[in-house]
Design a protein around this motif. Structure first.
Motif, PDB file in Angstrom:
ATOM      1  N   MET A 178       0.834  -1.215   0.000  1.00  0.00           N
ATOM      2  CA  MET A 178       0.000   0.000   0.000  1.00  0.00           C
ATOM      3  C   MET A 178       0.865   1.261   0.000  1.00  0.00           C
ATOM      4  SD  MET A 178      -3.375  -0.838   2.244  1.00  0.00           S
ATOM      5  CE  MET A 178      -2.628  -1.524   3.694  1.00  0.00           C
ATOM      6  N   LEU A 179       1.973   1.255   0.730  1.00  0.00           N
ATOM      7  CA  LEU A 179       2.854   2.423   0.747  1.00  0.00           C
ATOM      8  C   LEU A 179       3.524   2.636  -0.616  1.00  0.00           C
ATOM      9  CD1 LEU A 179       4.477   2.109   4.278  1.00  0.00           C
ATOM     10  CD2 LEU A 179       2.745   3.739   3.525  1.00  0.00           C
ATOM     11  N   ILE A 180       3.884   1.555  -1.293  1.00  0.00           N
ATOM     12  CA  ILE A 180       4.465   1.679  -2.630  1.00  0.00           C
ATOM     13  C   ILE A 180       3.445   2.275  -3.586  1.00  0.00           C
ATOM     14  CG2 ILE A 180       5.285   0.348  -4.624  1.00  0.00           C
ATOM     15  CD1 ILE A 180       6.652  -1.533  -2.589  1.00  0.00           C
ATOM     16  N   ILE A 181       2.200   1.825  -3.517  1.00  0.00           N
ATOM     17  CA  ILE A 181       1.151   2.366  -4.376  1.00  0.00           C
ATOM     18  C   ILE A 181       0.950   3.846  -4.111  1.00  0.00           C
ATOM     19  CG2 ILE A 181      -1.337   2.281  -4.841  1.00  0.00           C
ATOM     20  CD1 ILE A 181      -1.107  -0.785  -4.341  1.00  0.00           C
ATOM     21  N   ILE A 182       0.936   4.245  -2.857  1.00  0.00           N
ATOM     22  CA  ILE A 182       0.774   5.658  -2.513  1.00  0.00           C
ATOM     23  C   ILE A 182       1.937   6.481  -3.053  1.00  0.00           C
ATOM     24  CG2 ILE A 182       0.767   7.290  -0.570  1.00  0.00           C
ATOM     25  CD1 ILE A 182      -0.852   5.178   0.975  1.00  0.00           C
ATOM     26  N   CYS A 183       3.157   5.959  -2.946  1.00  0.00           N
ATOM     27  CA  CYS A 183       4.328   6.681  -3.466  1.00  0.00           C
ATOM     28  C   CYS A 183       4.260   6.851  -4.977  1.00  0.00           C
ATOM     29  CB  CYS A 183       5.615   5.956  -3.090  1.00  0.00           C
ATOM     30  SG  CYS A 183       5.996   6.037  -1.341  1.00  0.00           S
ATOM     31  N   VAL A 184       3.868   5.807  -5.686  1.00  0.00           N
ATOM     32  CA  VAL A 184       3.790   5.892  -7.152  1.00  0.00           C
ATOM     33  C   VAL A 184       2.709   6.880  -7.576  1.00  0.00           C
ATOM     34  CG1 VAL A 184       3.176   4.580  -9.228  1.00  0.00           C
ATOM     35  CG2 VAL A 184       4.746   3.618  -7.558  1.00  0.00           C
ATOM     36  N   ILE A 185       1.561   6.830  -6.932  1.00  0.00           N
ATOM     37  CA  ILE A 185       0.480   7.763  -7.271  1.00  0.00           C
ATOM     38  C   ILE A 185       0.906   9.192  -6.979  1.00  0.00           C
ATOM     39  CG2 ILE A 185      -1.853   8.498  -6.624  1.00  0.00           C
ATOM     40  CD1 ILE A 185      -2.498   5.510  -6.256  1.00  0.00           C
ATOM     41  N   SER A 186       1.586   9.417  -5.861  1.00  0.00           N
ATOM     42  CA  SER A 186       2.072  10.759  -5.531  1.00  0.00           C
ATOM     43  C   SER A 186       3.085  11.257  -6.560  1.00  0.00           C
ATOM     44  CB  SER A 186       2.711  10.770  -4.147  1.00  0.00           C
ATOM     45  OG  SER A 186       1.798  10.377  -3.178  1.00  0.00           O
ATOM     46  N   ALA A 187       4.002  10.394  -6.976  1.00  0.00           N
ATOM     47  CA  ALA A 187       5.015  10.791  -7.959  1.00  0.00           C
ATOM     48  C   ALA A 187       4.378  11.145  -9.299  1.00  0.00           C
ATOM     49  CB  ALA A 187       6.038   9.676  -8.139  1.00  0.00           C
ATOM     50  N   VAL A 188       3.425  10.342  -9.746  1.00  0.00           N
ATOM     51  CA  VAL A 188       2.752  10.634 -11.010  1.00  0.00           C
ATOM     52  C   VAL A 188       1.942  11.917 -10.909  1.00  0.00           C
ATOM     53  CG1 VAL A 188       0.999   9.787 -12.621  1.00  0.00           C
ATOM     54  CG2 VAL A 188       2.739   8.249 -11.780  1.00  0.00           C
ATOM     55  N   SER A 189       1.302  12.155  -9.768  1.00  0.00           N
ATOM     56  CA  SER A 189       0.535  13.388  -9.580  1.00  0.00           C
ATOM     57  C   SER A 189       1.432  14.615  -9.651  1.00  0.00           C
ATOM     58  CB  SER A 189      -0.186  13.367  -8.233  1.00  0.00           C
ATOM     59  OG  SER A 189      -1.021  12.265  -8.133  1.00  0.00           O
ATOM     60  N   ILE A 190       2.579  14.526  -9.006  1.00  0.00           N
ATOM     61  CA  ILE A 190       3.521  15.652  -9.027  1.00  0.00           C
ATOM     62  C   ILE A 190       4.056  15.865 -10.439  1.00  0.00           C
ATOM     63  CG2 ILE A 190       5.779  16.421  -8.203  1.00  0.00           C
ATOM     64  CD1 ILE A 190       5.072  14.997  -5.535  1.00  0.00           C
ATOM     65  N   LEU A 191       4.399  14.777 -11.136  1.00  0.00           N
ATOM     66  CA  LEU A 191       4.874  14.892 -12.519  1.00  0.00           C
ATOM     67  C   LEU A 191       3.836  15.572 -13.400  1.00  0.00           C
ATOM     68  CD1 LEU A 191       6.686  11.573 -13.474  1.00  0.00           C
ATOM     69  CD2 LEU A 191       7.570  13.870 -13.688  1.00  0.00           C
ATOM     70  N   GLN A 192       2.581  15.206 -13.228  1.00  0.00           N
ATOM     71  CA  GLN A 192       1.535  15.797 -14.048  1.00  0.00           C
ATOM     72  C   GLN A 192       1.326  17.268 -13.686  1.00  0.00           C
ATOM     73  OE1 GLN A 192      -2.200  13.776 -13.830  1.00  0.00           O
ATOM     74  NE2 GLN A 192      -2.971  14.737 -15.689  1.00  0.00           N
ATOM     75  N   ALA A 193       1.402  17.597 -12.424  1.00  0.00           N
ATOM     76  CA  ALA A 193       1.163  18.977 -11.992  1.00  0.00           C
ATOM     77  C   ALA A 193       2.239  19.938 -12.484  1.00  0.00           C
ATOM     78  CB  ALA A 193       1.069  19.035 -10.469  1.00  0.00           C
ATOM     79  N   VAL A 194       3.487  19.488 -12.536  1.00  0.00           N
ATOM     80  CA  VAL A 194       4.578  20.389 -12.941  1.00  0.00           C
ATOM     81  C   VAL A 194       4.925  20.273 -14.419  1.00  0.00           C
ATOM     82  CG1 VAL A 194       5.572  20.441 -10.632  1.00  0.00           C
ATOM     83  CG2 VAL A 194       6.414  18.778 -12.289  1.00  0.00           C
ATOM     84  N   GLY A 195       4.189  19.431 -15.162  1.00  0.00           N
ATOM     85  CA  GLY A 195       4.442  19.313 -16.592  1.00  0.00           C
ATOM     86  C   GLY A 195       5.459  18.264 -16.961  1.00  0.00           C
ATOM     87  N   GLY A 196       5.828  17.421 -16.048  1.00  0.00           N
ATOM     88  CA  GLY A 196       6.830  16.399 -16.314  1.00  0.00           C
ATOM     89  C   GLY A 196       6.354  15.329 -17.287  1.00  0.00           C
ATOM     90  N   LEU A 197       5.054  15.016 -17.252  1.00  0.00           N
ATOM     91  CA  LEU A 197       4.533  14.023 -18.184  1.00  0.00           C
ATOM     92  C   LEU A 197       4.603  14.531 -19.618  1.00  0.00           C
ATOM     93  CD1 LEU A 197       1.480  12.529 -16.263  1.00  0.00           C
ATOM     94  CD2 LEU A 197       3.661  11.466 -16.740  1.00  0.00           C
ATOM     95  N   ASP A 198       4.293  15.811 -19.811  1.00  0.00           N
ATOM     96  CA  ASP A 198       4.405  16.395 -21.154  1.00  0.00           C
ATOM     97  C   ASP A 198       5.845  16.363 -21.643  1.00  0.00           C
ATOM     98  OD1 ASP A 198       1.676  16.948 -21.166  1.00  0.00           O
ATOM     99  OD2 ASP A 198       1.980  18.926 -20.247  1.00  0.00           O
ATOM    100  N   TYR A 199       6.774  16.620 -20.746  1.00  0.00           N
ATOM    101  CA  TYR A 199       8.191  16.570 -21.106  1.00  0.00           C
ATOM    102  C   TYR A 199       8.594  15.153 -21.524  1.00  0.00           C
ATOM    103  CZ  TYR A 199      13.237  16.499 -20.622  1.00  0.00           C
ATOM    104  OH  TYR A 199      14.574  16.296 -20.846  1.00  0.00           O
ATOM    105  N   LEU A 200       8.140  14.150 -20.762  1.00  0.00           N
ATOM    106  CA  LEU A 200       8.483  12.774 -21.099  1.00  0.00           C
ATOM    107  C   LEU A 200       7.890  12.356 -22.441  1.00  0.00           C
ATOM    108  CD1 LEU A 200       8.191  10.985 -17.649  1.00  0.00           C
ATOM    109  CD2 LEU A 200      10.250  11.432 -18.963  1.00  0.00           C
ATOM    110  N   VAL A 201       6.706  12.846 -22.754  1.00  0.00           N
ATOM    111  CA  VAL A 201       6.102  12.547 -24.056  1.00  0.00           C
ATOM    112  C   VAL A 201       6.938  13.166 -25.171  1.00  0.00           C
ATOM    113  CG1 VAL A 201       4.094  13.004 -25.529  1.00  0.00           C
ATOM    114  CG2 VAL A 201       3.777  12.218 -23.191  1.00  0.00           C
ATOM    115  N   ARG A 202       7.394  14.399 -24.975  1.00  0.00           N
ATOM    116  CA  ARG A 202       8.240  15.050 -25.994  1.00  0.00           C
ATOM    117  C   ARG A 202       9.557  14.302 -26.184  1.00  0.00           C
ATOM    118  NH1 ARG A 202       6.543  19.940 -23.404  1.00  0.00           N
ATOM    119  NH2 ARG A 202       8.558  20.019 -22.366  1.00  0.00           N
TER     120      ARG A 202
END
Length: 102
Positions: free
Chosen positions: A54-78
Protein backbone atom coordinates in the motif's frame (compact mmCIF):
# COMPACT_ATOMS: atom_id res chain seq x y z
CA UNK A 1 0.17 -27.24 -10.11
CA UNK A 2 -3.38 -28.34 -10.42
CA UNK A 3 -6.06 -27.08 -12.76
CA UNK A 4 -7.89 -25.20 -10.00
CA UNK A 5 -4.96 -22.80 -9.63
CA UNK A 6 -5.03 -21.95 -13.33
CA UNK A 7 -8.80 -21.47 -13.28
CA UNK A 8 -8.49 -19.05 -10.37
CA UNK A 9 -5.61 -17.24 -12.08
CA UNK A 10 -7.64 -16.90 -15.28
CA UNK A 11 -10.64 -15.51 -13.35
CA UNK A 12 -8.54 -12.84 -11.61
CA UNK A 13 -6.71 -11.86 -14.82
CA UNK A 14 -9.98 -11.73 -16.76
CA UNK A 15 -11.58 -9.47 -14.13
CA UNK A 16 -8.54 -7.16 -14.11
CA UNK A 17 -8.44 -7.12 -17.92
CA UNK A 18 -12.12 -6.23 -18.21
CA UNK A 19 -11.78 -3.59 -15.48
CA UNK A 20 -8.70 -2.13 -17.18
CA UNK A 21 -10.81 -1.13 -20.17
CA UNK A 22 -12.66 1.32 -17.93
CA UNK A 23 -9.64 3.15 -16.52
CA UNK A 24 -8.01 3.35 -13.10
CA UNK A 25 -11.14 2.95 -11.00
CA UNK A 26 -12.33 0.11 -13.22
CA UNK A 27 -9.00 -1.63 -12.75
CA UNK A 28 -9.39 -1.50 -8.98
CA UNK A 29 -13.01 -2.62 -9.18
CA UNK A 30 -12.06 -5.49 -11.48
CA UNK A 31 -9.37 -6.66 -9.08
CA UNK A 32 -11.82 -6.42 -6.21
CA UNK A 33 -14.39 -8.40 -8.17
CA UNK A 34 -11.79 -11.08 -8.89
CA UNK A 35 -10.90 -11.35 -5.19
CA UNK A 36 -14.61 -11.44 -4.28
CA UNK A 37 -15.15 -14.33 -6.71
CA UNK A 38 -12.21 -16.21 -5.21
CA UNK A 39 -13.40 -15.63 -1.63
CA UNK A 40 -17.11 -16.21 -2.14
CA UNK A 41 -17.04 -18.67 -5.04
CA UNK A 42 -13.98 -20.78 -4.23
CA UNK A 43 -13.97 -20.36 -0.45
CA UNK A 44 -10.43 -19.00 -0.22
CA UNK A 45 -9.47 -17.10 2.92
CA UNK A 46 -8.35 -13.50 2.23
CA UNK A 47 -5.12 -12.44 3.89
CA UNK A 48 -4.38 -9.16 5.64
CA UNK A 49 -3.38 -6.27 3.38
CA UNK A 50 0.32 -5.69 2.94
CA UNK A 51 1.34 -2.31 4.37
CA UNK A 52 4.47 -2.26 2.19
CA UNK A 53 2.44 -2.76 -0.99
CA UNK A 54 0.00 0.00 0.00
CA UNK A 55 2.85 2.42 0.75
CA UNK A 56 4.46 1.68 -2.63
CA UNK A 57 1.15 2.37 -4.38
CA UNK A 58 0.77 5.66 -2.51
CA UNK A 59 4.33 6.68 -3.47
CA UNK A 60 3.79 5.89 -7.15
CA UNK A 61 0.48 7.76 -7.27
CA UNK A 62 2.07 10.76 -5.53
CA UNK A 63 5.01 10.79 -7.96
CA UNK A 64 2.75 10.63 -11.01
CA UNK A 65 0.54 13.39 -9.58
CA UNK A 66 3.52 15.65 -9.03
CA UNK A 67 4.87 14.89 -12.52
CA UNK A 68 1.54 15.80 -14.05
CA UNK A 69 1.16 18.98 -11.99
CA UNK A 70 4.58 20.39 -12.94
CA UNK A 71 4.44 19.31 -16.59
CA UNK A 72 6.83 16.40 -16.31
CA UNK A 73 4.53 14.02 -18.18
CA UNK A 74 4.41 16.40 -21.15
CA UNK A 75 8.19 16.57 -21.11
CA UNK A 76 8.48 12.77 -21.10
CA UNK A 77 6.10 12.55 -24.06
CA UNK A 78 8.24 15.05 -25.99
CA UNK A 79 11.41 13.10 -25.19
CA UNK A 80 9.86 9.81 -26.27
CA UNK A 81 8.53 11.41 -29.45
CA UNK A 82 11.98 12.79 -30.33
CA UNK A 83 13.62 9.43 -29.76
CA UNK A 84 11.03 7.55 -31.81
CA UNK A 85 11.06 10.03 -34.70
CA UNK A 86 14.82 9.70 -34.90
CA UNK A 87 14.84 5.88 -34.60
CA UNK A 88 11.38 4.32 -35.12
CA UNK A 89 12.83 0.81 -34.87
CA UNK A 90 13.70 1.51 -31.21
CA UNK A 91 10.04 1.35 -30.15
CA UNK A 92 10.55 -2.11 -28.63
CA UNK A 93 13.13 -0.62 -26.26
CA UNK A 94 11.63 2.84 -25.64
CA UNK A 95 7.96 1.87 -25.19
CA UNK A 96 8.39 -0.36 -22.11
CA UNK A 97 10.31 2.41 -20.36
CA UNK A 98 7.70 5.08 -20.99
CA UNK A 99 4.48 3.01 -21.09
CA UNK A 100 4.08 2.56 -17.29
CA UNK A 101 4.14 6.33 -16.87
CA UNK A 102 1.11 6.87 -19.06
Amino acid sequence: MDALFFIQLFIVLACIGIGGKYGGMGLGAGGGLGVAILVLGFGLKPSSPSITAMLIIICVISAVSILQAVGGLDYLVRVAERILRKKPQAITFVAPGFAPIF
